[in-house]
Write an enzyme that holds these catalytic residues in place. Structure first.
Site, PDB file in Angstrom:
ATOM      1  N   CYS A  51     -11.900 -33.950  23.810  1.00 37.26           N
ATOM      2  CA  CYS A  51     -12.087 -32.681  23.090  1.00 37.26           C
ATOM      3  C   CYS A  51     -13.517 -32.539  22.569  1.00 37.26           C
ATOM      4  O   CYS A  51     -13.965 -31.430  22.285  1.00 37.26           O
ATOM      5  CB  CYS A  51     -11.082 -32.565  21.954  1.00 37.26           C
ATOM      6  SG  CYS A  51     -11.103 -33.979  20.879  1.00 37.26           S
ATOM      7  N   GLN A 119     -10.930 -44.123  18.624  1.00 34.54           N
ATOM      8  CA  GLN A 119     -10.269 -43.546  19.808  1.00 34.54           C
ATOM      9  C   GLN A 119     -11.171 -43.502  21.034  1.00 34.54           C
ATOM     10  O   GLN A 119     -10.710 -43.607  22.157  1.00 34.54           O
ATOM     11  CB  GLN A 119      -9.775 -42.117  19.533  1.00 34.54           C
ATOM     12  CG  GLN A 119      -8.602 -42.034  18.589  1.00 34.54           C
ATOM     13  CD  GLN A 119      -9.068 -41.796  17.172  1.00 34.54           C
ATOM     14  OE1 GLN A 119     -10.183 -42.201  16.797  1.00 34.54           O
ATOM     15  NE2 GLN A 119      -8.244 -41.167  16.374  1.00 34.54           N
ATOM     16  N   GLN A 123     -10.573 -43.757  25.166  1.00 38.75           N
ATOM     17  CA  GLN A 123     -10.850 -42.617  26.042  1.00 38.75           C
ATOM     18  C   GLN A 123     -11.782 -43.031  27.185  1.00 38.75           C
ATOM     19  O   GLN A 123     -11.582 -42.645  28.343  1.00 38.75           O
ATOM     20  CB  GLN A 123     -11.470 -41.477  25.217  1.00 38.75           C
ATOM     21  CG  GLN A 123     -10.444 -40.808  24.304  1.00 38.75           C
ATOM     22  CD  GLN A 123     -11.060 -39.929  23.240  1.00 38.75           C
ATOM     23  OE1 GLN A 123     -12.227 -40.078  22.887  1.00 38.75           O
ATOM     24  NE2 GLN A 123     -10.267 -39.008  22.703  1.00 38.75           N
ATOM     25  N   GLY A 193       4.221 -27.337  -0.795  1.00 40.74           N
ATOM     26  CA  GLY A 193       3.202 -26.516  -0.128  1.00 40.74           C
ATOM     27  C   GLY A 193       3.146 -26.941   1.326  1.00 40.74           C
ATOM     28  O   GLY A 193       3.707 -27.981   1.699  1.00 40.74           O
TER      29      GLY A 193
END
Lengths: 423, 313
Positions: A51, A119, A123, A193
């Site tokens: 991403c 991460q 990847q 909430g």
């Protein structure tokens, strides 16, 4: 070195462009590898698409015509059907040792949005695995990505770049909640909430094994959505006190303009469970819990400010490690390049040695044929002497080749040796 | 060289002889260095320092074991019964075993930072209490062994309760002050320490109670040259008060359904700390002033001689 890296990352390119250039599905990735092979035969390639970045690493044999950034940009344009002029200015390119250094920085997460995040290693590993499965890796890609994985290991073990958590939710759960509770499977989590940060916290809590989640929100629709997404249940706002009295973990993010719970109320609702420990994560701004709630026994109250300081300190501690990480990366890049150049000159070295030892072997056979009275021991002595002479004569040119290879592929010297010795 | 051959026998005897000459200083130094290694890692954990620390602890434990065996051989008594000095060293030995067990289970935990000071204190204190055997095993050998073992185990669990409550208070303070964790000092979570603490106290008190009860029984039925119990004996008074205190804590823990963890930790730390200080302090005091005590001092010369001859002094 015939290696090129073409990339666009979160540092240089807006998300709107990155997402159009991304190889989002395994099918798209497989199609890209097939197209690359078709268009650039004899080329090793690895595609890294996350991403935050889209990166292409391509390597060709030393004597082949090098690939250029415009060629690869054209490929991206055609493959994704995006006009070249819409993204070409956002692309960056690196060649040779700079491309190696870039990959080593990427895998060490120096180039990540969150410095030191783990991460990216997986990847890169995954990208390498897929490229290997697609048959797109050759000797250079193997050496490059194995070197990158080694480098990331060194950076993580020799520096503190990956130490300490840097997001509020991860610090709250990882550093504090886990220091209070031994396990989370039997804990009741109350979410007051339904903000984004509450959801992020739920993600970390789910990872720790939380099962029982109750969501209370003034707007029941949002509560339903969050509860459905995280496998919880909803409760009406009027039951807030009841659930406050029972919850072990409370995540609050109401957006109220003043605290909704003070120490008196909290003590009152917890009266039935006086010894029960409560971990409260107040993500509201302004705060939902009065600060004096944190003074109660067995209540651990954390608000954004107290956690933000920890995140900031961790972030600063990581930044202080950048120089050390770069030193490791410099070392590993130099090592990789030296090994690469050494491999490039290795072929000439072995041919030269083969030729010279071949000539000496022929001459020795001729000599032994003329002198049949020589016994085995004498023959062995003569063979060893000749071998030593050949090795000594070969030593200076091979040493010169080795020295030159430290700086780059010694094309001039290799050509000279080829010409001089008819290789 | 064959096992069982005279040369092998002589060599192994020589090794054993050397090992049996181990002094308190040997394992005290090992433990001290292991503690120094732990302290050196306060800023950052180093795998090498951790291994060195573990090796030093194991080396110290081996020397400690040989020392206790040697003492036992010398006095012809089990270490638990021979003297206050040996008894304290047995408790320290058990504490080192617990430390090694915890470290093997989770090497990241900063247990050593709390355990080593306690172990070192026990070993150092053992130098200041009597090391002369004050018991004779002519009568009630089994009961005496049971009494000493129960008190030894009880004290070890009290020690564990003390250490776990300190760990609890440390972790609790960190969490209340919102201090971030460092990779060097990893503490167990509160829930786990709370469980460990409760378990340690609930185990310690029955051992202690049984140990004290058998002690009273043995004193009442003292025979021959044995030193009878007196109600003015500081060790007896101290033992009774701290035993009672632990008993109250035990009952309180059993009756409380759920109580604030910090309160339990504070109470436990005070009770266990008081028990340890009282027991060790009284042993030191009786040794220092030469007071007649059931455990604390050696029998005076005439008593010892009388005891050796098997008659009343």
């Amino acid at each position: 070195m015939n290696l090129l890296a073409l990339y666009c990352t979160h540092q240089t390119t807006p998300l709107a462009i990155r997402e159009r250039l991304a190889f989002a599905t395994p099918e798209r990735l497989a199609a890209a590898y097939a197209r690359l092979k078709e268009r650039f035969p004899e080329t090793e390639s690895v595609v890294l698409s996350t991403c935050n970045r889209v990166e292409l690493y391509v390597a060709r044999p030393s004597d082949a015509e090098p690939l250029t950034p415009p060629l690869l940009a054209q490929f991206l344009s055609e493959f994704h059907d995006v006009p070249l002029d819409e993204f070409v200015g956002e692309l960056r390119a690196a060649t040779g040792s700079e491309a190696v250094r870039h990959l080593f920085e990427v895998i060490s997460s120096l180039d990540s949005m969150v410095l030191g995040e783990p991460q990216i290693v997986n990847q890169v590993r995954e990208a390498y695995r897929v490229a290997e499965a697609q048959g797109s890796c050759g000797s250079v890609a193997h050496a490059l990505f194995q070197g990158a994985i080694r480098t990331s290991g060194r950076v993580r073990s020799e520096t503190r770049l990956a130490e300490g958590k840097v997001s509020i939710a991860s610090v709250a759960v990882g550093d504090f909640a886990k220091s209070i509770f031994d396990h989370f499977a039997d804990k009741l989590v109350l979410v007051i909430g339904a903000g984004e940060m509450a959801e992020e916290t739920l993600r970390y809590l789910k990872d720790e094994g939380v099962r029982d989640i109750v969501v209370i929100n003034r707007s029941p629709e949002r509560a339903e959505r969050v509860a459905a997404e995280w496998g919880g249940r909803t409760a009406p706002w009027s039951d807030l006190n009841k659930w406050l009295g029972q919850a072990d973990v409370i995540v609050s993010t109401t957006g109220a303009d003043k605290p909704i719970v003070d120490a008196k109320l909290f003590k009152q609702v917890r009266a039935a469970n006086p010894g029960r420990t409560a971990f409260i994560l107040d993500l509201g701004a302004p705060r939902d819990f009065d600060t004096n709630v944190g003074d109660l026994d067995n209540v651990f109250l954390y608000d954004i400010d107290s956690l933000r300081n920890t995140c900031e300190e961790n972030r600063k501690a990581r930044v202080r490690e950048i120089d050390k990480a770069r030193e490791v990366i410099d070392e590993e890049t130099a090592k990789f390049m030296a090994e690469y150049y050494h491999r490039a000159s290795g072929e000439v070295v072995s041919r030269l040695m083969q030729d010279w030892h071949g000539v000496s072997r022929d001459e020795l056979d001729r000599l032994f044929h003329k002198l049949p009275h020589l016994n085995e021991k004498d023959r062995e002595q003569i063979e060893r002497t000749v071998e030593r002479i050949v090795n000594k004569l070969l030593h200076p040119p091979l040493e010169a080749l080795k020295d030159e290879a430290r700086e780059g592929t010694p094309h001039g010297l290799i050509n000279a040796l080829k010409k001089l010795f008819g290789l | 060289m064959q096992i069982g051959s005279p040369v092998y026998f002589l060599k192994s005897r020589a090794v054993i002889e050397i090992m049996l000459k181990t002094t308190v200083i040997c394992f005290l130094a090992s433990y001290g260095l292991a503690f120094a290694c732990e302290l050196s890692q306060l800023k950052r954990r180093h795998a090498l320092a951790r291994i060195v620390s573990l090796l030093l602890a194991v080396a110290g434990l081996v020397a400690h074991t040989f020392y206790l065996l040697h003492r036992s051989n010398q006095s012809d008594l089990p270490p638990l019964l021979s003297s206050a000095h040996d008894w304290l060293l047995v408790v320290a030995w058990l504490a080192v075993l617990v430390y090694l067990f915890v470290t093997m289970a989770d090497g990241e935990l900063a247990t050593g930072l709390v355990m080593w000071p306690v172990i070192l204190t026990l070993v150092i204190t053992s130098r200041f209490v009597t090391d002369s055997p004050s018991h004779r095993l002519d009568y009630h050998r089994g009961w005496k062994m049971l009494h000493a073992s129960m008190l030894g185990l009880g004290t070890t669990f009290v020690l564990l309760g003390f250490v776990s409550s300190l760990l609890y208070l440390w972790q609790h303070r960190r969490l209340k002050k919102r201090l971030m964790t460092t990779s060097a000092v990893k503490l167990p979570n509160l829930e786990l320490i709370e469980r460990l603490n409760r378990w340690a106290i609930l185990t310690a008190v029955p051992f202690q109670a049984f140990g004290i009860a058998t002690g009273f029984g043995l004193s009442i039925f003292a025979k021959g040259g044995e030193l009878p119990m007196t109600w003015t004996d500081p060790v007896v008074i101290g033992g009774a008060i701290t035993g009672l205190l632990m008993g109250v804590l035990f009952v309180w823990l059993l009756t409380q359904k759920r109580s604030p963890g910090r309160q339990v930790a504070l109470l436990t730390a005070w009770a266990c700390g008081f028990l340890l200080v009282t027991m060790i302090g009284l042993q030191m005091l009786t040794a220092a002033v030469g007071m007649r005590s059931i455990h604390g001092s050696a029998p005076v010369a005439s008593e010892a001689a009388a005891a050796a001859e098997g008659r009343a002094p």
